[in-house]
Design a protein around this motif. Structure first.
Motif, short mmCIF file in Angstrom:
data_model
loop_
_atom_site.label_atom_id
_atom_site.label_comp_id
_atom_site.label_asym_id
_atom_site.label_seq_id
_atom_site.Cartn_x
_atom_site.Cartn_y
_atom_site.Cartn_z
N TYR A 58 -10.09 -6.11 2.95
CA TYR A 58 -10.46 -4.71 2.52
C TYR A 58 -10.33 -4.52 1.14
O TYR A 58 -11.22 -3.85 0.48
N VAL A 72 -5.93 -6.95 4.90
CA VAL A 72 -5.48 -6.01 3.83
C VAL A 72 -6.26 -6.37 2.67
O VAL A 72 -6.91 -5.67 1.94
N ASP A 73 -6.15 -7.73 2.30
CA ASP A 73 -6.61 -8.38 1.01
C ASP A 73 -8.23 -8.45 1.13
O ASP A 73 -8.93 -7.95 0.14
#
Length: 485
Positions: A133, A130-131
Motif C-alpha cells: 500500500y 503494508v509495504d
C-alpha cells in the motif's frame, strides 16, 4: 519329550504348537490440538506433519502454492478471499483432527515452534501488504504530480511477495507503468515531429489522447505535452512553422491537449517570417512567398506583417525574373520562347522617355550591330524585350538597269528596297507589347556593279528585288525609335 507344564487349549488337538504372539499394536502418541492448528495456520501443512498425515501436508502445501500464484497473477479481491478461506479451513481441520485423537497432551515445544513459523509467515504477509500500500501511494502521488519517472521507479520495487500479500494494492500501479511507457513513446514520437513531420505529430497526439481517456492520467499527459511544447520554436524556422500550423489547425478536443493552440499562436508568426527568409536565401522563392502570405492571412495584426509584405514583393519579383530568364533561354527565333509567350518582370526599369536598354532576341543579323549601350543580356536590367524576325523586303528605293556580261542579250531590272525587319517589342515591366511593329533600314542603292551567284539552269542574274547596302549608322537610325521615346 513333552512339556509337562503345557496344557493344550480348548479345541486345540493334543500335540499342536500354539501360534506365536503378534507385535503389540501401537497406540497413537498424544497430540496437541493447539500445535496442530498453529502448524496449519502457517499455510505450510506443518500441523498435518505433527499428526503424521504426510499426504495431507503435501496437499496443503501444493494448494497453498497454487492459491498464492493465483493471487499474485489475478490480483483480485476474490482470490484473497479464497486464500483466507483456505487458511481458515486448514487451521480448523488441523484442530479437529487433533481433537479426535484419544490422547491429548500439551506439547510446549511444538506450540512454540509452530507459533514461531506461523507468526513469521503472517507477519511477513502483513508487512508486505503494508509495504504494497505504501508503494501504491507513492505511485499514485507521482502520477498525480505528473512524474512518470518516479511512478515507474516506485512500481519497480514490487516483487512476487507484494503481489501475493497485496495484489489488489499494487495491481493499479502496473496500469500506471503501462501508461507511462506509452507516454514515453509519445514523447519520442513528438520529438521527431518537431522536425516538421506531421505524421509523427498525428501519431504522438493520438497516443496522448488515448492515454488521456484513462482516468488519472491528466497530469502525466500534461507533463509530456509541456515538454514537447517547451521545445518550440526549434532552430529550424520552417520546421517550426509546419508544426505550429498543424497545432493551429488541430481540431479542438476540449481537454488539456488544446493548450497546444496557445503555443501555435506564440511561435507561428516569427516562424513563418523566418522560414520565408530562409527559403529566400535558398532561392526557393515560390515556397518563400507562400510562407510570407500565410503570415499576412493568418496574423494580419502582427507586428511582422510589414516585413512579410516586403518578403512577398521580393519573392514575387524573383519568381517573375526566374520565369523571364527561362523564357529568354528558350527563345531561338521571333516565334519561340519569350517572343511567343511574353511575361512581365515587375522589377524591370519602366519604359520611359529617353533611352531604354533592351534585350534583343531572335534574328541578330542587324540587331547585333547596335551600340552596346542599347543592349543588355541581363533581363533584370532591360526595360524592353525586342524580338527581331528575319529581314524582309521593305519600301522600294530605286530601280536600276543592269546588263549581264555573260549573256549580253539578257538585261535585268533590279529594284533596291529597304531592309524591313518585323518586330515584337515588349515592355518588360508589364509584359505588354508596344510599338513599333517593324523597322526599315535605309542604305545605298544601284551600285555600279552587282555581283550575284550564278547557278546553271536556274537564273542568269540577280533577282528583281535586292536589299540596299546598309551601314552601322543606318541600322542605328532605324532602331532609334525602338529604344528611345
Amino acid at each position: 519329550m513333552d512339556d509337562p507344564t503345557h496344557t493344550p487349549g480348548p479345541g486345540r488337538p493334543p500335540g499342536e504348537q500354539p501360534e506365536p504372539p503378534g507385535p503389540p499394536r501401537s497406540t497413537p502418541a498424544p497430540c496437541d490440538p493447539v500445535a496442530a492448528a498453529l502448524g496449519n495456520a502457517s499455510l505450510l501443512g506443518i500441523g498435518y506433519l505433527l499428526l503424521g498425515h504426510r499426504r495431507l501436508a503435501a496437499l496443503a502445501a501444493l494448494g497453498t502454492v497454487f492459491l498464492l500464484g493465483l493471487t499474485a497473477s489475478a490480483a483480485a479481491a476474490w482470490c484473497e478471499a479464497v486464500l483466507l478461506l483456505w487458511w481458515t479451513a486448514g487451521t480448523s481441520h488441523g484442530w479437529f483432527l487433533a481433537r479426535r485423537r484419544a490422547r491429548h497432551a500439551v506439547r510446549r515445544g511444538q506450540r512454540v515452534g509452530t507459533l514461531t513459523v506461523t507468526v513469521a509467515v503472517l507477519l511477513s504477509a502483513v508487512l508486505l501488504r503494508v509495504d504494497a500500500y505504501g508503494i501504491e501511494d507513492r505511485v499514485r502521488e507521482a502520477r498525480e504530480g505528473g512524474d512518470c519517472e518516479a511512478a515507474v521507479a516506485a512500481q519497480g520495487e514490487v516483487w512476487f511477495g507484494h503481489r501475493v500479500a497485496g495484489g489488489p494494492a499494487v495491481q493499479p500501479g502496473d496500469a500506471v507503468v503501462a501508461a507511462c511507457h506509452r507516454l514515453e513513446r509519445a514523447a519520442d514520437t513528438l520529438a521527431a515531429g518537431r522536425s516538421g513531420s506531421t505524421e509523427d505529430l498525428e501519431r504522438g497526439f493520438g497516443i496522448l489522447a488515448h492515454v488521456l481517456e484513462e482516468p488519472g492520467n491528466g497530469q502525466t499527459v500534461r507533463t509530456v505535452l509541456d515538454a514537447f511544447l517547451g521545445g518550440l520554436p526549434t532552430e529550424d524556422a520552417c520546421a517550426t512553422a509546419t508544426v505550429a500550423g498543424w497545432l493551429r489547425e488541430r481540431e479542438p478536443t476540449g481537454d488539456v491537449l488544446d493548450r497546444s493552440a496557445e503555443t501555435a499562436g506564440r511561435t507561428e508568426p516569427a516562424a513563418l517570417l523566418g522560414c520565408g527568409d530562409d527559403l529566400m536565401n535558398g532561392d526557393k522563392w515560390q515556397r518563400a512567398r507562400v510562407r510570407y502570405q500565410q503570415l499576412l492571412d493568418t496574423y494580419p495584426d502582427d507586428a511582422r506583417t510589414e516585413r512579410a509584405r516586403g518578403g512577398v514583393r521580393k519573392a514575387t519579383l524573383a519568381i517573375e525574373l526566374e520565369e523571364v530568364g527561362r523564357l529568354v533561354a528558350d527563345t531561338h527565333s521571333a516565334s519561340s520562347g519569350y517572343c511567343d509567350a511574353p511575361a512581365k518582370y515587375s522589377g524591370a526599369p519602366p519604359h520611359r522617355k529617353g533611352l531604354n536598354r533592351a534585350l534583343f532576341l531572335g534574328d541578330s543579323e542587324y540587331t547585333g550591330k547596335l551600340p552596346d549601350g542599347w543592349r543588355t543580356s541581363d533581363p533584370a536590367q532591360a526595360a524592353l524585350v525586342v524580338c527581331a524576325d528575319t529581314a524582309e523586303n521593305g519600301d522600294a528605293v530605286e530601280t536600276c538597269y543592269y546588263e549581264n556580261k555573260r549573256h549580253e542579250r539578257l538585261p535585268h531590272e533590279v529594284t533596291f528596297r529597304k531592309v524591313r525587319i518585323p518586330l515584337k517589342v515588349y515592355a518588360l515591366r508589364t509584359g505588354e507589347r508596344v510599338d513599333p511593329r517593324e523597322v526599315q533600314i535605309s542604305g545605298t542603292s544601284c551600285p555600279r556593279t552587282l555581283l550575284y551567284e550564278y547557278r546553271i539552269g536556274y537564273d542568269f542574274g540577280p533577282g528583281g528585288d535586292e536589299f540596299v547596302s546598309t551601314t552601322t549608322s543606318g541600322i542605328r537610325d532605324a532602331f532609334t525609335p525602338v529604344v528611345k521615346r
